[in-house]
Design a protein around this motif. Structure first.
Motif, mmCIF file in Angstrom:
data_model
loop_
_atom_site.group_PDB
_atom_site.id
_atom_site.type_symbol
_atom_site.label_atom_id
_atom_site.label_comp_id
_atom_site.label_asym_id
_atom_site.label_seq_id
_atom_site.Cartn_x
_atom_site.Cartn_y
_atom_site.Cartn_z
ATOM 1 N N ARG A 334 0.718 -1.044 0.105
ATOM 2 C CA ARG A 334 0.205 -0.086 0.014
ATOM 3 C C ARG A 334 1.017 1.155 -0.049
ATOM 4 O O ARG A 334 0.595 2.200 -0.546
ATOM 5 N N LEU A 335 2.090 1.303 0.743
ATOM 6 C CA LEU A 335 2.738 2.455 0.822
ATOM 7 C C LEU A 335 3.891 2.563 -0.025
ATOM 8 O O LEU A 335 4.695 3.559 -0.293
ATOM 9 N N TYR A 336 4.318 1.584 -0.729
ATOM 10 C CA TYR A 336 5.533 1.219 -1.621
ATOM 11 C C TYR A 336 5.268 0.263 -2.481
ATOM 12 O O TYR A 336 5.723 -0.794 -2.568
ATOM 13 N N PRO A 337 4.370 0.754 -3.556
ATOM 14 C CA PRO A 337 3.853 -0.301 -4.574
ATOM 15 C C PRO A 337 5.065 -1.080 -5.413
ATOM 16 O O PRO A 337 5.975 -0.610 -5.455
ATOM 17 N N ASP A 338 4.939 -2.511 -5.437
ATOM 18 C CA ASP A 338 5.590 -3.317 -6.059
ATOM 19 C C ASP A 338 6.579 -4.156 -5.233
ATOM 20 O O ASP A 338 7.010 -5.158 -5.452
ATOM 21 N N VAL A 339 7.302 -3.190 -4.184
ATOM 22 C CA VAL A 339 8.111 -3.861 -3.646
ATOM 23 C C VAL A 339 7.729 -5.277 -2.637
ATOM 24 O O VAL A 339 8.448 -6.021 -2.451
ATOM 25 N N GLY A 340 6.525 -5.062 -2.303
ATOM 26 C CA GLY A 340 5.922 -5.957 -1.390
ATOM 27 C C GLY A 340 5.609 -7.243 -2.093
ATOM 28 O O GLY A 340 6.196 -8.447 -1.712
ATOM 29 N N GLN A 341 5.609 -7.105 -3.680
ATOM 30 C CA GLN A 341 5.376 -8.333 -4.387
ATOM 31 C C GLN A 341 6.722 -9.064 -4.522
ATOM 32 O O GLN A 341 6.728 -10.118 -4.560
ATOM 33 N N LEU A 342 7.582 -8.172 -4.840
ATOM 34 C CA LEU A 342 9.215 -8.790 -5.070
ATOM 35 C C LEU A 342 9.719 -9.344 -3.793
ATOM 36 O O LEU A 342 10.313 -10.388 -3.810
ATOM 37 N N LEU A 343 9.530 -8.587 -2.734
ATOM 38 C CA LEU A 343 10.081 -9.160 -1.417
ATOM 39 C C LEU A 343 9.405 -10.759 -1.241
ATOM 40 O O LEU A 343 9.963 -11.731 -0.790
ATOM 41 N N ASP A 344 8.138 -10.639 -1.390
ATOM 42 C CA ASP A 344 7.222 -11.947 -1.254
ATOM 43 C C ASP A 344 7.884 -13.003 -2.132
ATOM 44 O O ASP A 344 8.222 -14.170 -1.809
ATOM 45 N N GLU A 345 8.021 -12.594 -3.451
ATOM 46 C CA GLU A 345 8.783 -13.786 -4.049
ATOM 47 C C GLU A 345 10.039 -14.008 -3.690
ATOM 48 O O GLU A 345 10.312 -15.201 -3.779
ATOM 49 N N LYS A 346 10.526 -13.352 -3.390
ATOM 50 C CA LYS A 346 11.869 -13.538 -2.852
ATOM 51 C C LYS A 346 12.034 -14.506 -1.795
ATOM 52 O O LYS A 346 12.762 -15.661 -1.564
ATOM 53 N N PHE A 347 11.229 -14.170 -0.747
ATOM 54 C CA PHE A 347 11.184 -15.039 0.303
ATOM 55 C C PHE A 347 10.538 -16.756 -0.107
ATOM 56 O O PHE A 347 11.153 -17.513 0.332
ATOM 57 N N GLN A 348 9.624 -16.516 -0.692
ATOM 58 C CA GLN A 348 9.014 -17.660 -1.188
ATOM 59 C C GLN A 348 10.246 -18.531 -2.169
ATOM 60 O O GLN A 348 10.531 -19.838 -1.891
ATOM 61 N N VAL A 349 11.080 -17.827 -2.933
ATOM 62 C CA VAL A 349 11.931 -18.856 -3.712
ATOM 63 C C VAL A 349 13.201 -19.222 -2.710
ATOM 64 O O VAL A 349 13.223 -20.433 -2.948
ATOM 65 N N VAL A 350 13.307 -18.565 -2.003
ATOM 66 C CA VAL A 350 14.632 -18.933 -0.943
ATOM 67 C C VAL A 350 13.992 -20.314 -0.112
ATOM 68 O O VAL A 350 14.661 -21.140 0.056
ATOM 69 N N TYR A 351 12.843 -19.847 0.297
ATOM 70 C CA TYR A 351 12.254 -21.115 1.288
ATOM 71 C C TYR A 351 11.626 -22.451 0.500
ATOM 72 O O TYR A 351 11.878 -23.238 1.242
ATOM 73 N N ASN A 352 11.612 -22.231 -0.501
ATOM 74 C CA ASN A 352 11.135 -23.520 -1.451
ATOM 75 C C ASN A 352 12.366 -23.948 -2.119
ATOM 76 O O ASN A 352 12.149 -24.989 -2.826
ATOM 77 N N LEU A 353 13.349 -23.323 -2.549
ATOM 78 C CA LEU A 353 14.585 -23.734 -3.288
ATOM 79 C C LEU A 353 14.983 -25.109 -2.868
ATOM 80 O O LEU A 353 15.295 -25.140 -1.464
ATOM 81 N N THR A 354 14.926 -25.962 -3.647
ATOM 82 C CA THR A 354 15.562 -27.252 -3.373
ATOM 83 C C THR A 354 15.859 -27.784 -4.821
ATOM 84 O O THR A 354 15.632 -27.767 -6.036
ATOM 85 N N TYR A 355 17.098 -28.813 -4.657
ATOM 86 C CA TYR A 355 17.688 -29.535 -5.834
ATOM 87 C C TYR A 355 17.448 -31.048 -5.410
ATOM 88 O O TYR A 355 17.915 -31.787 -5.984
ATOM 89 N N ASN A 356 16.511 -31.091 -4.227
ATOM 90 C CA ASN A 356 16.482 -32.664 -3.758
ATOM 91 C C ASN A 356 17.595 -33.431 -3.494
ATOM 92 O O ASN A 356 17.776 -34.675 -3.924
ATOM 93 N N THR A 357 18.683 -32.817 -3.009
ATOM 94 C CA THR A 357 19.767 -33.266 -2.788
ATOM 95 C C THR A 357 20.269 -32.946 -1.340
ATOM 96 O O THR A 357 20.264 -32.030 -0.691
ATOM 97 N N ILE A 358 21.190 -33.940 -0.742
ATOM 98 C CA ILE A 358 21.833 -33.655 0.459
ATOM 99 C C ILE A 358 23.191 -34.333 0.269
ATOM 100 O O ILE A 358 23.374 -35.472 -0.082
#
Length: 460
Positions: A334-358
């Motif tokens: 609401r206060l800084y358009p677009d950045v919320g969307q990009l932050l949200d994408e960044k949080f999601q990408v790293v939290y879900n990032l996997t190569y299914n390897t250990i």
């Protein structure tokens, strides 16, 4: 002021859903493709070429992040918007705020980088003599910069009110929100720089500008320990123990073994208390460089454990009371358009990032491990998820890893090559970088939640 179009690397905007498994994602989910990113390789090379064409050079942060090109794409878009696209703050002040934030953690790499950027966008050289030469409006950010860097749970609506109070040096709400995002972004990026051992761009060889791989990480399981002793064997055993514990936890979740809310709360408090075992020091480094010291007021102020023996701890931040998904995201958008969307994408990408390897294993569901790391970072900043069993943290994160996580997240300037080498000795370098990406984003979200909660309380 005209700015070039932001680079859009291959794969920008695509999300990896990770490996699934029962987990609660602490932010919005807006759908993602099922594509699994590949470590390094051609995609990473394309990313670096895009960066070189856009900026004329590839800095070491981008080269290290390039091990995970899907994340690098998301990070780039966010940072480009923060620094170079339309927004409430003029460009030179954005870079000065980055300098202030990086200086809190003595990050000469980022301070030097943004001093140069500050001058390139028309900033006054006089301001670079120190914080005392900057306009009072920027100096007024010092207190909230200090708290967000080291003890974000102390940020209150009164801090927000003081900055917004009418007067010659007052901030608008939109300006302040951009400043808060910049501060938390650069505090967290300093953690990444120190956590990966990233050095200046003086040499083109990346190998001399970040921590080297662990001694056993590039060896095959059958190669033994060329250094003698049982180091390689012990490192392999760590991998197998972790694999077994992950498997047991996932089986228990599928069986829906119940744990009472009282027991969940007890385990959270135990984890907070055990984090005290990670040593810390309140001593200011006497060798602090003058180009850092001049941007610091109250340089002795640093992280203190959220729970300290013999002291009354602040109230625990219950994640369900103020979530990124329901509160923080909408307030920023609401206060800084677009950045919320990009932050949200960044949080999601790293939290879900996997190569299914250990390490040397493939086809592994790593969701419980990624969640344990994320929630442990939030735990040391006093944030609790009511629906998470903190017993999982103790089962999955061995002591050396906890020492590393807490050091990088809370006082990154004390990170050493030794503590980097001591955890996950049989894991790939890229896997350790992945840990640092999780720390960067978990730390940023934790501080941002405290800041945005204070803004919300001011507004209501």
């Amino acid at each position: 002021m005209e700015t070039p179009e932001p680079p859009v690397p291959p794969g920008a905007g695509r999300g990896d859903t990770g490996s699934g498994g029962p987990q609660r994602c602490p932010f919005r989910r807006q759908g993602a493709s099922s594509g699994i990113p590949q470590e390094g390789g051609e995609s990473s090379l394309h990313q670096l070429l895009e960066a070189f064409v856009s900026a004329g050079r590839v800095d070491h942060v981008a080269m290290v992040m390039g091990l995970h090109p899907q994340y690098l794409s998301s990070f780039w878009k966010t940072q480009y918007l923060l620094l170079r696209m339309d927004g409430p703050l003029p460009y030179h002040k954005r870079h000065y705020i980055a300098i202030m934030a990086a200086a809190r953690h003595r990050c000469s790499y980022l301070v030097g980088l943004h001093m140069r950027e500050f001058l390139q966008v028309g900033g006054s050289p006089a301001w670079l003599q120190g914080l005392h030469c900057a306009p009072q409006k920027l100096r007024n950010l010092n207190e909230i910069n200090k708290l967000l860097a080291h003890r974000p749970w102390l940020v209150t609506k009164e801090h927000i009110e003081a900055l917004l109070r009418p007067g010659q040096d007052s901030w608008s709400l939109a300006e302040l929100v951009q400043a808060l995002v910049l501060l938390t972004h650069y505090h967290s990026l300093a953690s990444f720089v120190f956590g990966c051992g990233i050095g200046p761009e003086g040499e083109q060889d990346l190998g001399s500008s970040c921590w080297p791989p662990s001694p056993h990480s590039n060896r095959s399981p059958a190669s033994g320990d060329s250094m003698g002793g049982s180091g390689g064997t012990d490192a392999m055993q760590e991998v197998e123990v972790l694999m077994e514990r992950m498997k047991l936890l996932q089986e228990n979740q599928l069986e829906e073994e119940g744990v009472t809310q009282e027991e969940m709360a007890t385990r959270f408090e135990l984890e907070k208390t055990e984090s005290l075992l990670v040593p810390s020091s309140d001593i200011l480094d006497p060798s602090l460089q003058s180009n850092i010291r001049c941007f610091l007021e109250d340089p002795e102020f640093g992280y203190k454990d959220f729970t300290r023996r013999g002291e009354q701890a602040p109230p625990t931040f219950r994640a369900q009371d103020y979530t990124w998904e329901d509160h923080g995201y909408s307030l920023i958008n609401r206060l800084y358009p677009d950045v919320g969307q990009l932050l949200d994408e960044k949080f999601q990408v790293v939290y879900n990032l996997t190569y299914n390897t250990i390490a040397m294993h493939c086809g592994v569901d790593t969701s419980v491990l990624r969640r344990a790391i994320w929630n442990y970072v939030h735990c040391v900043f006093g944030i609790r998820y009511d629906d998470y069993d903190y017993g999982e943290v103790n089962q999955l994160l061995e002591r050396n890893l906890k020492v590393y996580i807490k050091t990088v997240a809370c006082y990154p300037e004390r990170t050493t090559k030794q503590i980097y080498a001591q955890f996950w000795r049989h894991f790939k370098h890229s896997e350790k970088v992945h840990i640092n990406l999780l720390l960067l984003e978990a730390r940023m979200q934790a501080a941002l939640l405290y800041a945005l909660r204070a803004v919300t309380r001011y507004m209501t």
